[in-house]
Design an enzyme around this catalytic site. Sequence first.
Site, mmCIF file in Angstrom:
data_model
loop_
_atom_site.group_PDB
_atom_site.id
_atom_site.type_symbol
_atom_site.label_atom_id
_atom_site.label_comp_id
_atom_site.label_asym_id
_atom_site.label_seq_id
_atom_site.Cartn_x
_atom_site.Cartn_y
_atom_site.Cartn_z
ATOM 1 N N GLY A 83 29.581 19.755 17.620
ATOM 2 C CA GLY A 83 28.433 19.053 18.173
ATOM 3 C C GLY A 83 28.548 18.923 19.675
ATOM 4 O O GLY A 83 29.419 19.537 20.308
ATOM 5 N N GLY A 84 27.666 18.099 20.230
ATOM 6 C CA GLY A 84 27.675 17.925 21.678
ATOM 7 C C GLY A 84 28.875 17.166 22.183
ATOM 8 O O GLY A 84 29.226 17.250 23.359
ATOM 9 N N VAL A 88 34.934 19.525 14.630
ATOM 10 C CA VAL A 88 35.553 19.071 13.386
ATOM 11 C C VAL A 88 36.222 20.268 12.711
ATOM 12 O O VAL A 88 35.624 21.336 12.582
ATOM 13 C CB VAL A 88 34.526 18.435 12.434
ATOM 14 C CG1 VAL A 88 35.211 17.943 11.165
ATOM 15 C CG2 VAL A 88 33.803 17.280 13.126
ATOM 16 N N LYS A 102 38.357 15.246 13.220
ATOM 17 C CA LYS A 102 37.394 15.263 14.316
ATOM 18 C C LYS A 102 38.137 15.089 15.638
ATOM 19 O O LYS A 102 38.917 14.140 15.798
ATOM 20 C CB LYS A 102 36.370 14.137 14.133
ATOM 21 C CG LYS A 102 35.298 14.075 15.209
ATOM 22 C CD LYS A 102 34.292 12.982 14.876
ATOM 23 C CE LYS A 102 33.178 12.937 15.896
ATOM 24 N NZ LYS A 102 32.159 11.912 15.552
ATOM 25 N N ASP A 202 21.622 8.112 15.575
ATOM 26 C CA ASP A 202 21.695 9.582 15.643
ATOM 27 C C ASP A 202 21.637 10.185 14.236
ATOM 28 O O ASP A 202 22.380 11.111 13.912
ATOM 29 C CB ASP A 202 22.977 10.017 16.358
ATOM 30 C CG ASP A 202 22.956 11.499 16.733
ATOM 31 O OD1 ASP A 202 21.851 12.074 16.847
ATOM 32 O OD2 ASP A 202 24.035 12.094 16.893
#
Length: 385
Positions: A83-84, A88, A102, A202
């Site tokens: 992701g940003g 992971v 993560k 989110d």
Amino acid sequence: MEAQILPQPKFNENLGALTARELVLDMKAKIKCQQLAVTGQKSKAWDLLKKKITSAKIEDALTSAKIYVNGHKFTILRPLGEGGYSTVYEVYSRDKKLYALKIVNLAIHADCVKQDLIREIVFLEKLKKCDLVVKAFDYELRKTEDEHKMFVLMEKGDKDFHQILEEHRNRKSLSPAKLRYFWEEMLEAVLELHENNIIHTDLKPGNFLLVGGQLKIIDFGLAMELRAGQDYAYRKFVGGTNKYLSPESLSGGSSFDPSGSKLCTKSDVWALGIVLYQAVYGVLPFSSVPGGRAAKLNATNDPNIPVDFEVSSSIDPHLLDTMKRCLEKNPEKRASIKELLVHPYLRPELGSKIEQVSSTCNVCKKKGRKLAKISSQRNQQTLSQ
């Protein structure tokens, strides 16, 4: 190397010179085709060999990649997602148990973002008793001259809801019953957060993870906590995934509202509405708005541009109403999670009762009671006579 003896064409004098020449050319063509076929087979074999070598090198590299979290060694198997803010990986421990690890690179983010990302540990600890939140087992913050990272060791899921939607879309197998099941799972999961005074901010398909047949929420890097007695929290920057941001989220840090975005639990409801809309229609709201990403964000924030809902006989009216109640731009008019859980879309048996109650106003109810009383008195007088 022995010379290859090629078969000779049979020549029949009675056929004539022209026919004999055609036979020779035909034989040459066949030989050339055989040579090309052999070359092609060699090429395919070499491509397959190269692929195996490359795969073996990647596998060896990942197998040899060791990582430590609080002194415990894990072997990286493969990346699960990126992701940003983080990456992971699937890892296994010395006792051969699988986990998701993560890793957040805090060095590349501003201080305000770093604090929010680090607070994910706080949220996971607070929510560790929630069955519909992904379990976290260990954490480490590591800051040296070379790196500044956060490690979170979590339970590993099977697939996220984005992957589930893609699979069902490709197979055209997302039945109304399955969609209703997944929708209720997401609502139940988000309700656990809101009952603990936490706003996720989110929510999106990729942040719902299927673990043991249940959808669980992941990624609390941008979550916010409501203080006791407060219904809103303020954020001075726009955080989250653009496609799923609520109208009120987009006002953060603007010159019109220097205090930032005024967020509440209804902000999560908007994001859930986008997820449901995407599952039903296969596209996002405002996808037809021209002008690129900025124009679509402006359309989300503009109260004069409503969400477009396609009405057809194939869409359940209660499902359509659920989407409309989620994607109400005014958060005060937007439905809550508890309201959505008892909506006729999930509870068809409540539909007629809700419609009856909502269709009769208080004034009409009072008049009805007065008329019933008068009617009763008249009946009693008639009987006495």
